[in-house]
Scaffold this motif. Structure first.
Motif, PDB file in Angstrom:
ATOM      1  N   VAL A  67      66.070  -2.982  37.076  1.00  0.00           N
ATOM      2  CA  VAL A  67      65.454  -3.148  35.895  1.00  0.00           C
ATOM      3  C   VAL A  67      64.711  -4.664  35.813  1.00  0.00           C
ATOM      4  CG1 VAL A  67      65.847  -3.609  33.416  1.00  0.00           C
ATOM      5  CG2 VAL A  67      66.900  -1.600  34.518  1.00  0.00           C
ATOM      6  N   ILE A  68      65.358  -5.624  36.167  1.00  0.00           N
ATOM      7  CA  ILE A  68      64.680  -6.809  36.252  1.00  0.00           C
ATOM      8  C   ILE A  68      63.619  -6.604  37.223  1.00  0.00           C
ATOM      9  CG2 ILE A  68      64.961  -9.302  37.028  1.00  0.00           C
ATOM     10  CD1 ILE A  68      67.953  -9.121  35.637  1.00  0.00           C
ATOM     11  N   GLU A  69      63.749  -6.064  38.565  1.00  0.00           N
ATOM     12  CA  GLU A  69      62.791  -6.247  39.506  1.00  0.00           C
ATOM     13  C   GLU A  69      61.466  -5.258  39.043  1.00  0.00           C
ATOM     14  OE1 GLU A  69      61.999  -4.179  44.115  1.00  0.00           O
ATOM     15  OE2 GLU A  69      64.233  -4.318  43.304  1.00  0.00           O
ATOM     16  N   GLU A  70      61.241  -4.447  38.245  1.00  0.00           N
ATOM     17  CA  GLU A  70      60.374  -3.780  37.838  1.00  0.00           C
ATOM     18  C   GLU A  70      59.931  -4.095  36.478  1.00  0.00           C
ATOM     19  OE1 GLU A  70      58.992  -1.193  39.125  1.00  0.00           O
ATOM     20  OE2 GLU A  70      60.300  -1.527  40.861  1.00  0.00           O
ATOM     21  N   GLY A  71      60.298  -5.355  35.883  1.00  0.00           N
ATOM     22  CA  GLY A  71      59.933  -5.837  34.848  1.00  0.00           C
ATOM     23  C   GLY A  71      60.244  -5.272  33.439  1.00  0.00           C
ATOM     24  N   LEU A  72      61.422  -4.329  33.498  1.00  0.00           N
ATOM     25  CA  LEU A  72      61.702  -3.496  32.240  1.00  0.00           C
ATOM     26  C   LEU A  72      62.639  -4.273  31.278  1.00  0.00           C
ATOM     27  CD1 LEU A  72      62.003  -0.081  33.976  1.00  0.00           C
ATOM     28  CD2 LEU A  72      60.106  -0.749  32.754  1.00  0.00           C
ATOM     29  N   HIS A  73      62.856  -5.372  31.824  1.00  0.00           N
ATOM     30  CA  HIS A  73      64.026  -6.066  30.821  1.00  0.00           C
ATOM     31  C   HIS A  73      63.212  -6.640  29.653  1.00  0.00           C
ATOM     32  CE1 HIS A  73      62.164  -9.200  33.696  1.00  0.00           C
ATOM     33  NE2 HIS A  73      62.553 -10.098  32.892  1.00  0.00           N
ATOM     34  N   GLN A  74      61.730  -6.793  29.855  1.00  0.00           N
ATOM     35  CA  GLN A  74      60.851  -7.318  28.697  1.00  0.00           C
ATOM     36  C   GLN A  74      59.896  -6.443  28.517  1.00  0.00           C
ATOM     37  OE1 GLN A  74      61.386 -12.091  29.895  1.00  0.00           O
ATOM     38  NE2 GLN A  74      59.525 -11.081  30.077  1.00  0.00           N
ATOM     39  N   ALA A  75      60.311  -4.905  28.526  1.00  0.00           N
ATOM     40  CA  ALA A  75      59.182  -3.855  28.232  1.00  0.00           C
ATOM     41  C   ALA A  75      59.482  -3.366  26.845  1.00  0.00           C
ATOM     42  CB  ALA A  75      59.672  -2.858  29.345  1.00  0.00           C
ATOM     43  N   VAL A  76      58.343  -2.830  26.288  1.00  0.00           N
ATOM     44  CA  VAL A  76      58.168  -2.353  24.713  1.00  0.00           C
ATOM     45  C   VAL A  76      57.524  -0.940  24.894  1.00  0.00           C
ATOM     46  CG1 VAL A  76      57.506  -2.641  22.602  1.00  0.00           C
ATOM     47  CG2 VAL A  76      58.135  -4.659  23.973  1.00  0.00           C
ATOM     48  N   VAL A  77      58.137  -0.199  24.254  1.00  0.00           N
ATOM     49  CA  VAL A  77      57.264   1.252  24.057  1.00  0.00           C
ATOM     50  C   VAL A  77      56.659   1.327  22.652  1.00  0.00           C
ATOM     51  CG1 VAL A  77      57.755   3.790  24.016  1.00  0.00           C
ATOM     52  CG2 VAL A  77      59.174   2.138  25.435  1.00  0.00           C
ATOM     53  N   ILE A  78      55.358   1.883  22.850  1.00  0.00           N
ATOM     54  CA  ILE A  78      54.542   2.181  21.854  1.00  0.00           C
ATOM     55  C   ILE A  78      54.437   3.639  21.565  1.00  0.00           C
ATOM     56  CG2 ILE A  78      52.216   1.882  21.032  1.00  0.00           C
ATOM     57  CD1 ILE A  78      51.880  -0.871  22.180  1.00  0.00           C
ATOM     58  N   LYS A  79      54.630   4.085  20.278  1.00  0.00           N
ATOM     59  CA  LYS A  79      54.400   5.385  20.035  1.00  0.00           C
ATOM     60  C   LYS A  79      53.459   5.671  18.914  1.00  0.00           C
ATOM     61  CE  LYS A  79      56.931   9.585  18.440  1.00  0.00           C
ATOM     62  NZ  LYS A  79      58.010  10.291  18.063  1.00  0.00           N
ATOM     63  N   PHE A  80      52.244   6.362  19.450  1.00  0.00           N
ATOM     64  CA  PHE A  80      51.150   6.591  18.481  1.00  0.00           C
ATOM     65  C   PHE A  80      51.587   7.929  17.710  1.00  0.00           C
ATOM     66  CE2 PHE A  80      49.136   3.739  21.437  1.00  0.00           C
ATOM     67  CZ  PHE A  80      48.386   3.121  20.863  1.00  0.00           C
ATOM     68  N   SER A  81      51.171   7.731  16.469  1.00  0.00           N
ATOM     69  CA  SER A  81      51.376   9.045  15.385  1.00  0.00           C
ATOM     70  C   SER A  81      50.393   9.955  15.552  1.00  0.00           C
ATOM     71  CB  SER A  81      51.849   8.449  14.104  1.00  0.00           C
ATOM     72  OG  SER A  81      52.882   7.459  14.067  1.00  0.00           O
ATOM     73  N   TYR A  82      49.321   9.478  15.252  1.00  0.00           N
ATOM     74  CA  TYR A  82      48.023  10.276  15.123  1.00  0.00           C
ATOM     75  C   TYR A  82      46.832   9.632  15.943  1.00  0.00           C
ATOM     76  CZ  TYR A  82      50.781  11.825  11.086  1.00  0.00           C
ATOM     77  OH  TYR A  82      51.861  12.398  10.069  1.00  0.00           O
ATOM     78  N   GLY A  83      46.832  10.118  17.100  1.00  0.00           N
ATOM     79  CA  GLY A  83      45.726   9.929  18.020  1.00  0.00           C
ATOM     80  C   GLY A  83      45.866   8.455  18.505  1.00  0.00           C
TER      81      GLY A  83
END
Length: 359
Positions: A67-83
């Motif tokens: 996780v740390i090697e791939e930089g995912l320890h400081q990762a955020v997911v964005i979800k768009f609702s409409y477009g």
């Protein structure tokens, strides 16, 4: 006096004074034993077979390293609702609109989701603290929601992790130190940051810490703080109250944040369908019982009508038999009377007026 260089051109292979030119080395010379030792080889995890199926096993520590090697320890997911904007436009606009100071890697794991890996921890905390947001692209406004990336992320299931501000009211000022606050907040979730007023010591009535917690876990309302004197071994304990500024609800029915099972539309739809099915089954059972009851009443009615008809027929037959018997008796009486009259006439010598058996 410094020596002057000769104006004459150098001969082939001649080295200029004061200038060092390293000798040329071929590939075989550059790859020495020392260089080979410096090359880091990736040690692979062993593969074992269980019932003919290949299996690779990792430890939890190894997964955390990945996780740390791939930089995912400081990762955020964005979800768009409409477009959503085009990916190249989003990569160009995002750092400017949200004042990202460091680098940010943006990828698209799924059509409605974007995965963002922040290089600076400050950028990560500032952006993951946003529950909602919008971005402007080519005159359009696109709304989105943010979630911290977690191991086992599934785009179809909204994570139960959320960033929440918690407060410690009436906390003694000596516990406003960063280590103290982070340690106390770790009893609730993963501490991320301390608010500005707490840092600047301008609000001694309460300390506030931003934490990442799981909405499905139990959220303590108090934290026991114990102070031990190593010399005497005595303990001084007190309980610190915890206030959650806003704790989002999480629905285990549809796996979404923002509501619970009581107000879940999916749950209401399931309950409605179950109720309709139950009512339909009850109605079907009732109809079947009514049909059986009506069929039973019809049979009883037919039997009663048949019995009544049979009684009427029997009565008619009895009356007819009675009438026949009465007629026979009358005829027999008349016949007997005629015979007696004839006999009497014979003995008296009188002529009979009628035929025997007639009237």
């Amino acid at each position: 006096m410094a020596a002057l260089n000769s104006p004459q051109s150098l001969a082939v292979g001649e080295q200029a004074p004061g200038i060092y030119i390293p000798p040329k080395m071929n590939y075989a010379a550059t790859v020495t034993k020392e260089n080979v030792r410096q090359i880091q080889h990736t040690v692979l995890c062993p593969v074992r077979f269980e019932h003919g199926e290949p299996t690779v096993e990792f430890t939890t520590d190894e997964v955390k390293e990945f996780v740390i090697e791939e930089g995912l320890h400081q990762a955020v997911v964005i979800k768009f609702s409409y477009g959503k904007p085009e990916l190249h436009d989003f990569r160009r606009i995002f750092p400017k609109q949200f004042d990202v100071k460091g680098s940010c890697n943006i990828g698209q794991p799924e059509f409605r989701h974007l995965l963002m890996r922040f290089d600076l921890y400050e950028d990560y905390v500032n952006f993951v603290s946003r529950s909602t947001g919008h971005i402007n692209s080519n005159g359009d406004e696109f709304f989105f929601r943010t979630f911290p990336w977690t191991i086992g992320f599934d785009p179809r299931i909204k994570t139960s992790k959320a960033v929440v501000w918690i407060s410690f009211p009436d906390l003694p000022p000596n516990y406003f130190a960063k280590k103290s606050l982070m340690s106390i907040a770790s009893a609730v979730g993963k501490p991320l940051a301390i608010d500005k007023a707490t840092k600047d010591r301008t609000r001694p009535s309460a300390a506030r810490v931003k934490v990442l917690l799981d909405l499905l876990d139990k959220h303590p309302k108090k934290v026991k703080i114990s102070v031990v004197d190593k010399l005497s071994g005595k303990f001084n304990n007190f309980r610190q109250k915890v206030i959650y500024d806003y704790l989002p609800m999480y629905c285990t029915c549809c796996n979404h944040q923002g509501h619970d099972e009581i107000s879940c539309r999916a749950m209401k739809g399931r309950n409605k369908n179950a109720k309709e099915n139950t009512e339909q089954n009850s109605r079907t059972d009732l109809d079947e019982n009514c049909v059986e009851q009506l069929q039973g009443d019809a049979r009883q009615l037919l039997n009663a009508i048949r019995d009544a008809n049979q009684l009427e027929i029997n009565d008619n037959v009895t009356k007819m038999q009675g009438a026949v018997n009465d007629t026979s008796n009358t005829q027999n009486k008349s016949k007997g009377k005629a015979i007696a009259t004839g006999t009497l006439a014979i003995f008296t010598g009188q002529k009979t007026t009628g035929h025997i058996g007639g009237q």
